[in-house]
Scaffold this active site. Structure first.
Site, mmCIF file in Angstrom:
data_model
loop_
_atom_site.group_PDB
_atom_site.id
_atom_site.type_symbol
_atom_site.label_atom_id
_atom_site.label_comp_id
_atom_site.label_asym_id
_atom_site.label_seq_id
_atom_site.Cartn_x
_atom_site.Cartn_y
_atom_site.Cartn_z
ATOM 1 N N GLU A 419 -2.351 8.251 10.082
ATOM 2 C CA GLU A 419 -0.600 8.160 10.515
ATOM 3 C C GLU A 419 -0.760 7.784 11.871
ATOM 4 O O GLU A 419 0.338 7.719 12.274
ATOM 5 C CB GLU A 419 -0.094 9.492 9.269
ATOM 6 C CG GLU A 419 -0.553 8.977 8.141
ATOM 7 C CD GLU A 419 -0.084 7.528 7.877
ATOM 8 O OE1 GLU A 419 0.780 7.083 8.652
ATOM 9 O OE2 GLU A 419 -0.845 7.499 6.413
ATOM 10 N N GLU A 446 -2.768 -0.965 10.752
ATOM 11 C CA GLU A 446 -3.805 -0.359 10.002
ATOM 12 C C GLU A 446 -5.116 0.199 10.670
ATOM 13 O O GLU A 446 -5.801 1.759 10.474
ATOM 14 C CB GLU A 446 -3.809 -0.472 8.783
ATOM 15 C CG GLU A 446 -2.875 -0.895 8.312
ATOM 16 C CD GLU A 446 -1.992 0.341 7.765
ATOM 17 O OE1 GLU A 446 -2.041 1.522 7.697
ATOM 18 O OE2 GLU A 446 -0.651 0.248 7.127
ATOM 19 N N ARG A 556 -3.287 -6.137 4.757
ATOM 20 C CA ARG A 556 -3.949 -5.422 6.347
ATOM 21 C C ARG A 556 -4.556 -4.749 6.546
ATOM 22 O O ARG A 556 -5.385 -3.555 7.452
ATOM 23 C CB ARG A 556 -2.069 -4.780 6.467
ATOM 24 C CG ARG A 556 -1.964 -3.627 5.123
ATOM 25 C CD ARG A 556 -0.569 -3.009 5.626
ATOM 26 N NE ARG A 556 0.415 -4.188 5.373
ATOM 27 C CZ ARG A 556 1.870 -4.260 6.234
ATOM 28 N NH1 ARG A 556 1.881 -2.946 6.072
ATOM 29 N NH2 ARG A 556 2.815 -5.235 5.684
HETATM 30 O O1 X8Z Z 1 -1.890 3.643 2.575
HETATM 31 C C1 X8Z Z 1 -2.328 4.078 3.210
HETATM 32 C C2 X8Z Z 1 -2.047 4.707 4.315
HETATM 33 C C3 X8Z Z 1 -0.612 4.087 4.812
HETATM 34 S S1 X8Z Z 1 -0.400 3.436 5.552
HETATM 35 C C4 X8Z Z 1 -2.116 6.096 4.031
HETATM 36 N N1 X8Z Z 1 -3.610 3.342 2.855
HETATM 37 C C5 X8Z Z 1 -3.992 2.595 2.043
HETATM 38 C C6 X8Z Z 1 -4.071 3.152 0.633
HETATM 39 O O2 X8Z Z 1 -4.091 4.468 0.995
HETATM 40 O O3 X8Z Z 1 -4.299 2.946 -0.209
HETATM 41 C C7 X8Z Z 1 -4.619 3.658 4.288
HETATM 42 C C8 X8Z Z 1 -5.928 2.795 4.006
HETATM 43 C C9 X8Z Z 1 -5.823 2.670 2.471
HETATM 44 ZN ZN ZN Z 2 -1.894 3.332 7.434
#
Ligand code: X8Z
Ligand code: ZN
Length: 678
Positions: A419, A446, A556
């Site tokens: 984050e 990301e 992404r």
């Molecule tokens: O959603 C996220 C972050 C916020 S952009 C916590 N991610 C994806 C998920 O949790 O599904 C990070 C890795 C993949």
């Molecule tokens: Zn993220």
């Protein structure tokens, strides 16, 4: 990141609707601080300057409403958030409409790029009809609220209610087959009521996408990569082809460990698929919690990499400190609960300071005081919030925040680093014009924090007191590689399949009456996982993953899991590092930091290929750095899998039944993994 929140952070997030194209329909009231009409005689460059100005002015109102509805879910906050979104979308539509008159006219390259960003930036394009626009924003807000407040109640009279965090704890900590199944199934009940909303949502955003000239919303999503949608799609196939053999080795190894743990019949599903509820994670996207089952070597053989133990100790210290202040024997239940919240908060801040320290060590600034004052670090006791981690740029001028429900475990610890990657990107590109204040592409956004996560080597972790002095042995190396692979390699097919599903939903090849069937077919095909009980169309399992009700595009993350290795390698080079890639940490290296910062500060002001070239020397996404990084593990996995029949039979997934002893040995994969040997 929460792109819809961070508007342009997702391109030009939220939704657009091409309104003025249809003069018969009344436009929604323009927002008070932004004129609806373009001044006569305005040039294209002047137009973009005006849009940048108006956009920045209206942005804080929008983010404030969304922040409130995510950190305080109730009917009122949702109403305000949907309204703010509606206003914003109306205005965005006006801008897009106004931009049409500059088509074919001379303008600076920067203006042409800004107009293009304006058109393709939205993940949620709305129809022209104001009633449909309102309907869309209400559905979007409602679905996200349903996810955030989702709760599974069981026990006598259904009085034992658990939310996602508690259900995830079961998968993280329990190895009891049925307890895990109960938690997994429980969470997947919360999305059943979303199916109707989602079906309508798809109709509405597709109408919006067609108004913008795209065949459907999937095509719009694939248009944000400085290449054609077809090229982007082919790129993801190519990258997946590069890493698939590595994933198949990890899958094969994991299956045999699960069979040892749970028995031949329960450790896999017919066709050699992995049971969805046994991988330590609600969506099987990160297998790190299965360390106790999958660790190659014991602590005695290889030393400990158990960050969870250190985090638990730190939390205990925080708790002891708070107890000394106001808890203990005589405290009421309410006081005791408060003591625990205070301890969690203190510990979560400490974890965040640790992550900040990495960025500061690279020469980046400390986070502003407002970050510490306004961030949501832990789950509040008194209300529902969207716990899914996100990073927010509230005003393009330094009011940055994160929103998490931090617990003292490794997953959350690394998510904080992730984050803060978004936050440092925001701060670095805040100097750009508003329309360029977004990632070079969304995969870049990301990948920033995750590049830092790759640099969290055992040596770094030991330097911050999270693990003991690392051993220098082959066993220690393989353990360290496995720890990283369980987070990164296991993720790759998941990162791909979510949008394979949504692209199909948006283009109509997956119909509403087959949402669940298609979901599990893709899970089987790419991840080689399956549920152990049939999941008919009475379920809507896609909705149990945040990004579906939250409408966050997911390709992404797949791209990020390739890019982050390229960035990591480039920063190791910048730091003058010479050894094997997997041992590099650039912690404390200002040269690497300067190179990173230079890239971040570019935002979306130029095609990503150029930004990539400046950092890495190359202009293509490429998974060879992933393979270079994991070379020792891949060799080791091949040895472990020798003589085993690897791969899986995706078509068997429909049966959704534990494998019967007679069905063994595992059937061959449809797209078989190379035999483990040779
Ligand atoms: O959603 C996220 C972050 C916020 S952009 C916590 N991610 C994806 C998920 O949790 O599904 C990070 C890795 C993949
Ligand atoms: Zn993220």
């Amino acid at each position: 990141m929460k792109p819809v929140r961070a508007l342009l952070a997702l391109g030009v997030a939220a939704a657009v609707f091409g309104l003025a194209g249809c003069k018969k329909e009344p436009a929604p009231a323009p927002s008070a601080n932004a004129p609806a009409a373009a001044p006569a005689g305005e040039t294209a460059d002047q137009f973009i300057a005006r849009v940048n100005d108006e956009y920045k002015k209206m942005y804080p109102e929008m983010t404030a409403a969304q922040w409130l509805s995510s950190t305080y879910i109730n009917d009122d906050s949702q109403l305000l958030s949907a309204k703010a979104n509606e206003r914003y979308l109306g205005q965005l539509n006006n801008w897009i409409e106004q931009s049409k008159k500059f088509e074919g006219q001379p303008m600076s390259p920067a203006t042409a790029r800004a107009i293009q960003l304006l058109k393709i930036g939205t993940a949620m394009p709305a129809p022209k009809d104001p009633a449909k626009l309102a309907e869309l924003t209400q559905i979007a807000t409602r679905m996200e609220g349903m996810y955030g407040s989702g709760s599974f109640c069981s026990g006598p009279g259904d009085t034992d209610c658990r939310q996602l965090g508690e259900l995830e704890d079961v998968l993280r900590n329990s190895r009891d087959y049925n307890a895990q199944l109960d938690a997994w199934k429980g969470w997947h009940t919360i999305s059943k009521p979303m199916r109707k909303d989602y079906t309508r949502f798809v109709e509405l955003v597709n109408e919006g996408s067609r108004n913008l000239g795209y065949a459907d919303t999937g095509e719009l999503w694939r248009s944000g990569y400085d290449m054609s949608p077809a090229e982007l799609s082919a790129e993801t196939d190519r990258l997946w082809g590069q890493v698939k053999p590595l994933y198949e080795q990890l899958h094969c190894y994991t299956r045999s460990r699960l069979e040892t743990k749970y028995g031949n019949d329960k450790g896999q599903v017919a066709g050699g698929l992995l049971p969805a509820h046994l991988l330590g994670n609600m969506w099987q996207q990160d297998w790190g919690n299965l360390w106790d089952v999958l660790a190659p070597y014991s602590e005695q053989q290889a030393g400990s990499l158990d960050i969870n133990a250190a985090l638990a100790r730190q939390y205990q210290q925080a708790l002891d400190a708070q107890q000394a202040k106001g808890g203990g024997e005589g405290a009421s239940a309410a006081q005791q609960a408060q003591v625990e919240v205070d301890a969690s908060l203190a510990n979560a801040k400490r974890m965040t300071e640790r992550a900040q320290d990495f960025y500061v060590s690279l020469g980046m600034p400390k986070l502003p005081d407002s970050y510490w004052a306004k961030t949501q670090f832990v789950k509040p006791r008194d209300r529902d919030v969207v716990c899914h981690a996100s990073a927010w740029d509230m005003n393009m001028s330094g009011d940055v925040r994160t929103k998490m429900c931090i617990k003292p475990n490794e997953e959350d610890f690394t998510t904080i680093y992730h984050e803060l990657g978004h936050v440092y990107y925001y701060l670095a590109y805040n100097k750009q014009p508003p329309l360029f204040q977004t990632g070079a592409h969304d995969g870049f956004h990301e990948a920033i924090g995750d590049t830092i996560v790759l640099a969290m080597t055992p040596k770094y972790l030991s330097s911050i007191g999270m693990v003991a002095n690392p051993q220098q042995s082959q066993e220690a190396l393989i353990n360290a590689q496995m720890r990283m692979a369980l987070a990164k390699v296991s993720f790759l097919p998941f990162g791909l399949m979510i949008d394979r599903w949504r692209w199909g939903v948006f283009d109509g090849s997956i119909k509403p009456d087959q949402y669940n069937k298609a979901w599990w077919e893709l899970k089987a095909k790419y991840q080689g996982v399956a549920p152990v009980e049939a999941r008919g169309e009475e379920f809507f399992d896609a909705g149990a993953k945040y990004h579906v009700p939250g409408n966050t595009p997911y390709t992404r993350y797949f791209l990020s899991h390739v890019l982050q290795f390229q960035f990591y390698k480039a920063l190791c080079d910048a730091a003058g590092y010479k050894g094997p890639l997997y041992e590099c940490s650039f912690y404390g290296n200002k040269a690497a930091g300067a190179k990173f910062e230079a890239m971040l500060s570019k935002g979306a002001s130029q095609p990503w290929q150029q930004t990539m070239k400046e950092l890495t020397g190359g202009e293509k996404m490429d998974a060879s750095a992933v393979l270079e990084y994991f070379a020792p593990l891949q060799t080791w996995l091949k040895q472990q899998n020798e003589g085993k029949s690897c791969g899986w039979q995706a078509s068997a997934a429909g049966a959704a039944a534990p494998v019967s002893p007679a069905a063994k040995p595992a059937a061959k994969s449809e797209a078989p993994a190379k035999p483990a040997k040779g």
